[in-house]
Each structure stands twice: as structure tokens, then as C-alpha cells.
Write an enzyme that holds these catalytic residues in place. Sequence first.
Site, PDB file in Angstrom:
ATOM      1  N   HIS A  75      53.854  48.000  26.425  1.00 20.46           N
ATOM      2  CA  HIS A  75      53.794  46.775  25.621  1.00 20.46           C
ATOM      3  C   HIS A  75      52.994  46.957  24.331  1.00 20.46           C
ATOM      4  CE1 HIS A  75      49.969  45.888  27.935  1.00 20.46           C
ATOM      5  NE2 HIS A  75      49.596  45.499  26.729  1.00 20.46           N
ATOM      6  N   ASP A  99      54.999  50.049  32.605  1.00 25.53           N
ATOM      7  CA  ASP A  99      54.255  49.666  31.407  1.00 25.53           C
ATOM      8  C   ASP A  99      53.439  50.840  30.859  1.00 25.53           C
ATOM      9  OD1 ASP A  99      53.445  48.062  29.330  1.00 25.53           O
ATOM     10  OD2 ASP A  99      51.790  47.150  30.433  1.00 25.53           O
ATOM     11  N   SER A 129      44.417  47.205  26.064  1.00 20.94           N
ATOM     12  CA  SER A 129      45.606  47.715  26.737  1.00 20.94           C
ATOM     13  C   SER A 129      45.891  49.159  26.341  1.00 20.94           C
ATOM     14  CB  SER A 129      46.816  46.848  26.385  1.00 20.94           C
ATOM     15  OG  SER A 129      46.655  45.540  26.860  1.00 20.94           O
TER      16      SER A 129
END
Length: 412
Positions: free
Chosen positions: A155, A185, A259
Site C-alpha cells: 500500500h 501487503d 508502514s
Amino acid sequence: MERGTKYALIFGMVVTLVIGALIGALAGGGVAWYVTQQQIERIAAQPSTPAPIPASMPATTVVPQATDVPLPTPAQVPTPAPAAPATTSPVVEAVQKVSPAVVTVVNTLASGAQGSPLLGDLPFPLPDQPGGSVRRGSGSGVIISPDGYILTNNHVIEGYRSLSVIFYDGSRRDATLVGADPLMDLAVVKVDGPVPGVATLGDSDALQPGETVIAIGSPLGDFRNTVTVGVVSALNRSLGADAPEGLIQTDAAINSGNSGGPLINLRGEVVGINTLVVRGSGLGTAPIEGLGFAVPSSIARRVSEQLIANGKIVYPFLGVRFGTIDAMLALDNDLPVNAGALISAVEPGGPAARAGLRSGDIVTKVDGKTIGPGQSLRALLLEYKPGDTVTLEVLRNGERLSLDVTLGTRPD
């Protein structure tokens, strides 16, 4: 006459005694005086030394004059011992080991692309668009190879027009996408040239709840190499929907921009890739805190190796939609088991349909491995590759069945 003679004798004896005593006293005094003089002369001839202080007397401090003590030569001056180095904590040592390998990943979004809400969203003018602006998102990443391969989240790079990374020292370099895996992911990007550090992927299977872990990343894109510390709260967490399974749960603070950054242990090994955090409210009105999740390094290693080798990762495909059964779902739907996978839909013509699997079936085992907490149907199927045949144990209307399914290839 006799009486006079007697008195004369007595008088003579007395006189004799007195004279003898006087002579003896003079002789003894002379000897004593002579001995004393000899002792004085002998003491005077010897060097003077201070007399010891009796134990019964209080000690006094004698300060000699400067002329009484010879100055030491340089060789006699004692060299002070070097100060012992300050000890550092295991957290500091782990951070120092990994920090040079942590990067900020900058995603310049393509026109009309919607970046992940977990990224920053800041306008920056582009050199080829004077006065214009584009949307840029930022995440984190970790260098896993001296060849310049960087592991991050899928992402973080979604909808990109161009990618770049900012290193530990603030320098910037363009990056290219090697491959991405939306299911887990994860993504791998690459930079050319030397890199400031390389991190080691550790063994996430050895983690224990309560173990200290450290998150490093660039929250909001502005605070590069921010360090937060927490513990492993739980293992093998599943959040449902399209989120990865088998996640590490931690209470180390994770914010937008973290992230793709590493979750490390006290040995300075990467045990997870930070991927998401739960922010919403639960049963009460208070905001949820300390619910961060990371993809285990065991999964990240397997995915990154395939992405580097092939540019993509191929997953097996069963062709069903399902829900994972737990005690609450079993109670609400009056199910006969408290664990398993409840099939809600079967794709026509897919592997499951060809094997005879139906909607409403409950899959309880895959090749003898029981579906339960930490072992979902998807997690068990990921142990196989397309073309493998597996045996599913199925519960249908109280009857137990065994169905052999040849797995297909998951569509992109």
C-alpha cells in the site's frame, strides 16, 4: 676506761660507713654520668628519625615544607586509568545496528490515483510543472540486500507515478518497483549504487508474547527514523477482509508513514514489517490505542525472495469465499463446530466447484491439518503451490466428507 674505748670504736665504725657511702655515691654518680654522655654522643651521631606515635596518643598530621619532599620526575607521576566506556542498553544497540538500513519511501502518485489513507498526503511542486502540485505519499522501508533491494508495504507504492527513497543521512535516490504482493501487503523496490546499511531478517517463528520489540520508521514522512518500543502483544492475528493473516500484534506506537518499516528484536534482527494499526473505537467510546500489526519476517522472506527472482508471487487458488468460524460465529449461527471455514460462495468452474464443494459446507481440515486459532483455511492453503492436490475434510449436514481438490493459480 673500757667505756671510752667502746665509744671510740662505735664512733670509728660510723665514720667509716659514712665515708664509704659517700665514696660509693660519688663513684656510682660518675659511672652514670659517663654512660649517659656516651649514649648522648651515640644518638647525636645517628640520623634523626621521627619517633613512632604511641597507639594511645592521638595522631597529628605533619605537613612537611616543600623543601622537605623531592619533586617527582615525569616517569614517577602515575597515569590515570582510562574511564570505562558508558554501557548502552540492548534497545540502543539494536537501533544503532538497524537504523542505517531504514529508509523513507516517497510515492509520487499518478494523476487521479488514490493513495492509501495510511500515507501522508502533501502537495509538492514538480520541476516539470512549475507552480503545479501533485500528491505524494510517504511510507517506510528497510534495505535487505547490499544490491539495493528494499522491503516495504504494497500500500506504500500503490498508484505510484514515480518512487524515491530518502536514506538515513538525508540523501535522496530514485527507486524502481521490483514487484508487489497485495495479498500479504508487501513490495520490493530497488535503488542503484551503494547503500548505507543492510538489515538482517530474523526468525519471527521464535517470537514470544511479552518479548520486547522496536519499530523504526518515518511517521508523517517528516520524522525520519523515529524509534518506538513495545512488546509482542500476540501472534497469528487475523483481522479479516483483505488484511494479511498470521500478523504480529504489538503495542509499539505505529503512525501513518511507519508502514513498511521494520519491527526488530533486541538482537537487531527484523522480525516483522509494520503494516497497519487499528484506530477505531471498540465497544466503548474511548479510542483504541496500542494495536499495531506487522507481517512476520517468515512471510516477508518468502515473498521478497520470489519477488526478486520472478517479479511476482504466485499463490494457489481454491475458488471460494468463506468466513472463519470462532465461538461467537458458531453461537450466532448454531453451527456444530467452533472452528473451521464456513463456505459462503463457490466460484463456478473453479477448483472447489470441480471437486464438489458447496456453499454452506464447513471445511475443518486441509491434508489432516486442523483449521483453528492461528491456522485459517487461507494460511494452510498458502503452504502449497498451484497444481498441488490437497484433501479437504468437510462437514455437510452433519456428515463428514473428504474431497480432493487440485489447486489453481490465483488471479492477479
